[in-house]
Design a protein around this motif. Structure first.
Motif, PDB file in Angstrom:
ATOM      1  N   SER A   1      30.916   8.908 102.654  1.00  0.00           N
ATOM      2  CA  SER A   1      31.475   7.594 102.954  1.00  0.00           C
ATOM      3  C   SER A   1      32.690   7.667 103.869  1.00  0.00           C
ATOM      4  O   SER A   1      33.527   8.554 103.747  1.00  0.00           O
ATOM      5  CB  SER A   1      31.867   6.901 101.647  1.00  0.00           C
ATOM      6  OG  SER A   1      30.760   6.810 100.773  1.00  0.00           O
ATOM      7  N   VAL A   2      32.761   6.702 104.769  1.00  0.00           N
ATOM      8  CA  VAL A   2      33.955   6.470 105.581  1.00  0.00           C
ATOM      9  C   VAL A   2      34.202   4.963 105.605  1.00  0.00           C
ATOM     10  O   VAL A   2      33.302   4.193 105.953  1.00  0.00           O
ATOM     11  CB  VAL A   2      33.790   6.996 107.019  1.00  0.00           C
ATOM     12  CG1 VAL A   2      34.972   6.567 107.881  1.00  0.00           C
ATOM     13  CG2 VAL A   2      33.685   8.515 107.020  1.00  0.00           C
ATOM     14  N   ASP A   3      35.386   4.523 105.191  1.00  0.00           N
ATOM     15  CA  ASP A   3      35.727   3.102 105.199  1.00  0.00           C
ATOM     16  C   ASP A   3      36.318   2.771 106.565  1.00  0.00           C
ATOM     17  O   ASP A   3      37.531   2.797 106.765  1.00  0.00           O
ATOM     18  CB  ASP A   3      36.730   2.811 104.074  1.00  0.00           C
ATOM     19  CG  ASP A   3      37.015   1.317 103.934  1.00  0.00           C
ATOM     20  OD1 ASP A   3      36.303   0.522 104.579  1.00  0.00           O
ATOM     21  OD2 ASP A   3      37.942   0.958 103.191  1.00  0.00           O
ATOM     22  N   ASN A   4      35.441   2.468 107.512  1.00  0.00           N
ATOM     23  CA  ASN A   4      35.872   2.298 108.901  1.00  0.00           C
ATOM     24  C   ASN A   4      35.848   0.816 109.293  1.00  0.00           C
ATOM     25  O   ASN A   4      34.792   0.244 109.540  1.00  0.00           O
ATOM     26  CB  ASN A   4      34.953   3.101 109.828  1.00  0.00           C
ATOM     27  CG  ASN A   4      35.348   2.978 111.287  1.00  0.00           C
ATOM     28  OD1 ASN A   4      36.498   2.661 111.578  1.00  0.00           O
ATOM     29  ND2 ASN A   4      34.405   3.219 112.182  1.00  0.00           N
ATOM     30  N   LYS A   5      37.013   0.223 109.317  1.00  0.00           N
ATOM     31  CA  LYS A   5      37.126  -1.183 109.705  1.00  0.00           C
ATOM     32  C   LYS A   5      37.535  -1.346 111.165  1.00  0.00           C
ATOM     33  O   LYS A   5      37.614  -2.460 111.675  1.00  0.00           O
ATOM     34  CB  LYS A   5      38.124  -1.897 108.787  1.00  0.00           C
ATOM     35  CG  LYS A   5      37.633  -1.999 107.339  1.00  0.00           C
ATOM     36  CD  LYS A   5      38.612  -2.766 106.480  1.00  0.00           C
ATOM     37  CE  LYS A   5      38.025  -2.986 105.085  1.00  0.00           C
ATOM     38  NZ  LYS A   5      37.728  -1.753 104.389  1.00  0.00           N
TER      39      LYS A   5
ATOM     40  N   LYS B   1      36.156  -0.623 114.444  1.00  0.00           N
ATOM     41  CA  LYS B   1      34.954  -0.183 115.153  1.00  0.00           C
ATOM     42  C   LYS B   1      35.246   0.262 116.579  1.00  0.00           C
ATOM     43  O   LYS B   1      34.381   0.825 117.239  1.00  0.00           O
ATOM     44  CB  LYS B   1      33.925  -1.330 115.174  1.00  0.00           C
ATOM     45  CG  LYS B   1      33.556  -1.859 113.800  1.00  0.00           C
ATOM     46  CD  LYS B   1      32.991  -0.768 112.912  1.00  0.00           C
ATOM     47  CE  LYS B   1      32.591  -1.320 111.545  1.00  0.00           C
ATOM     48  NZ  LYS B   1      32.143  -0.283 110.614  1.00  0.00           N
ATOM     49  N   GLY B   2      36.464   0.017 117.057  1.00  0.00           N
ATOM     50  CA  GLY B   2      36.779   0.393 118.436  1.00  0.00           C
ATOM     51  C   GLY B   2      37.408   1.756 118.575  1.00  0.00           C
ATOM     52  O   GLY B   2      37.764   2.168 119.682  1.00  0.00           O
ATOM     53  N   THR B   3      37.557   2.496 117.444  1.00  0.00           N
ATOM     54  CA  THR B   3      38.176   3.820 117.512  1.00  0.00           C
ATOM     55  C   THR B   3      37.317   4.761 118.339  1.00  0.00           C
ATOM     56  O   THR B   3      36.106   4.870 118.128  1.00  0.00           O
ATOM     57  CB  THR B   3      38.358   4.401 116.090  1.00  0.00           C
ATOM     58  OG1 THR B   3      39.097   3.475 115.314  1.00  0.00           O
ATOM     59  CG2 THR B   3      39.098   5.717 116.142  1.00  0.00           C
ATOM     60  N   THR B   4      37.947   5.469 119.273  1.00  0.00           N
ATOM     61  CA  THR B   4      37.199   6.365 120.155  1.00  0.00           C
ATOM     62  C   THR B   4      37.396   7.823 119.757  1.00  0.00           C
ATOM     63  O   THR B   4      38.182   8.144 118.865  1.00  0.00           O
ATOM     64  CB  THR B   4      37.674   6.184 121.615  1.00  0.00           C
ATOM     65  OG1 THR B   4      39.072   6.498 121.685  1.00  0.00           O
ATOM     66  CG2 THR B   4      37.444   4.766 122.083  1.00  0.00           C
ATOM     67  N   GLY B   5      36.672   8.686 120.450  1.00  0.00           N
ATOM     68  CA  GLY B   5      36.849  10.120 120.240  1.00  0.00           C
ATOM     69  C   GLY B   5      36.095  10.668 119.052  1.00  0.00           C
ATOM     70  O   GLY B   5      36.304  11.816 118.662  1.00  0.00           O
ATOM     71  N   GLY B   6      35.223   9.842 118.452  1.00  0.00           N
ATOM     72  CA  GLY B   6      34.410  10.346 117.342  1.00  0.00           C
ATOM     73  C   GLY B   6      35.177  10.652 116.076  1.00  0.00           C
ATOM     74  O   GLY B   6      34.729  11.434 115.233  1.00  0.00           O
TER      75      GLY B   6
END
Length: 422
Positions: free
Chosen positions: A6-10, A12-17
């Motif tokens: 799981s990753v709680d990623n809110k 969505k524009g984060t770059t670089g993987g």
């Protein structure tokens, strides 16, 4: 293969993987942990409890066996005969080549041929397999059984094709609704509809009594050590209410009685329900009011959730004392696996202390608690003259019998373990 941590990623524009760096495929986590377990060299056998696929998908079967063979290191870190691969009801394609015809295992040739085609060293249990695993005086016998032979058996019903069945029936009924001419109606149906049609395809769990004979013979030929019996289906009803004909093993009672009749501890491993389950049953022993050796039934979880590690502890002369069940489970948040506190399951430890050790244990009662190292030093005193091995054997057996308590991790060395006395 599609399960990830799981990753709680809110954002969505984060770059670089960056988010993907924390999300790991669970299949690789499981494979790495299994590889570590097998590389430890302490593994006697691995049992894969079936349902590798969904609805007999042969391509999926190929992928699953390839993954398992690589993860386990079959033929490299563990010999093929130590791995028992069981078919599950979901591995059976109910049509074409794997359609049910009888209770032979011939239709499972399809799955076996897939293993040969992929040059796999895994062996499928089509009827039964027996393997033995020894280390010093410790002996484990594993017997795996195919409990899916009746999967896909059809239920047949006559096809009634009379011109007007209602009218035909009414002619045979008196004014009070009582059937008066059943022979005539049956004759008409028989004449007009001699064929049978398939109404249902049933999922029927069972273990062939002839295969049970092989387990019985193997147990009789060697009464020492632990008898492990494995099948896809459990012989006890599942806890969750389930509707449908023949959803539980149709000869589960027969299986239970025959395993109890072995008069030795039995570890029964199964899959099918895909949830955590640990059940112990006992039959009556030879003496009135005395329980016989138990059957311990343990269900395997979905592999995407983890697996079970079962440690068998032996006493002097190879006598089985008990089991330690470790539930190794995926922690989706940390991206790793965690182990439960071991569940101790006593099997065959005696309930009394040997006469020559009673004075030693009487002295221990005064201390109430002690470490294994302290016990060795006490046993070495002239009044007892016990070797370190004698002290360890006696203490461990007393702990399994419930006469004393083990208060530390069973994986610790005996010198470091802590015991308390009732």
């Amino acid at each position: 293969m599609g399960q990830w941590t799981s990753v709680d990623n809110k954002d969505k524009g984060t770059t670089g993987g960056i988010p993907g760096h924390f999300s790991k495929p669970i299949a690789s986590i499981i494979a790495r942990e299994i590889s570590k377990e097998v590389s430890s060299g302490a593994i006697a056998a691995i049992v894969i409890c079936g349902d590798l696929t969904d609805r007999g998908d042969l391509g999926g079967f190929d992928q699953a066996t390839e993954y398992l063979e690589t993860a386990i290191g079959v033929g490299e870190t563990i010999p093929p005969e130590s791995v028992h691969l069981l078919p599950g009801n979901h591995d059976v394609d109910l049509a074409d080549e794997m359609a049910f015809t009888d209770l032979t295992s011939k239709r499972f040739d399809v799955l076996e041929s897939r293993l040969l085609l992929e040059k796999s060293v895994l062996s499928l249990t089509k009827d039964f397999r027996i393997s033995t695993h020894a280390s010093g005086n410790a002996l484990i016998t594993v017997g795996s059984l195919n409990s899916t032979k009746a999967n896909g058996a059809p239920r047949l019903f006559p096809s009634i094709t009379v011109d007007d069945p209602v009218a035909e029936l009414l002619r045979s009924v008196d004014p009070h609704g009582i059937l008066t001419d059943s022979k005539s109606l049956v004759a008409k149906v028989t004449v007009t509809s001699p064929s049978m049609s398939i109404q249902e395809i049933l999922d029927i769990p069972m273990i062939d009594p002839n295969d049970l004979d092989e387990i019985e013979d193997s147990s009789s030929s060697n009464q020492s050590g632990l008898m492990v019996v494995a099948a896809h289906h459990g012989f006890l009803p599942q806890a969750t209410p389930r509707f449908g004909p023949y959803t539980e093993m149709i000869n589960g009672g027969q299986v239970r009685r025959r395993l109890l009749a072995l008069s030795r501890p039995v570890l029964y491993l199964h899959g099918h329900i895909h949830e955590e389950s640990l059940e112990t049953i006992r039959g009556s022993g030879s003496n009135a009011g005395v329980d016989g050796p138990p059957i311990v039934a343990i269900a395997a979880p979905l592999l995407s959730e983890g697996f079970n590690r079962i440690v068998v502890e032996f006493g002097a002369h190879g006598r089985v004392l008990g089991l330690l069940l470790y539930r190794i489970r995926v922690d989706r948040g940390t991206g790793g696996l965690v182990s439960s506190v071991p569940i101790r399951i006593p099997l065959a430890a005696r309930k009394t202390i040997p006469v020559h050790l009673r004075a030693f244990f009487s002295t221990l009662m005064e201390y109430r608690a002690s470490s294994g190292g302290d016990l060795i030093r006490l046993g070495a005193e002239a009044r007892f003259s016990l070797s370190a091995d004698e002290v360890e054997t006696a203490t461990v057996e007393a702990a399994w019998s419930g006469l004393i308590e083990l208060d530390s991790d069973p994986a610790d060395s005996f010198v470091e373990q802590e015991y308390s006395f009732r």
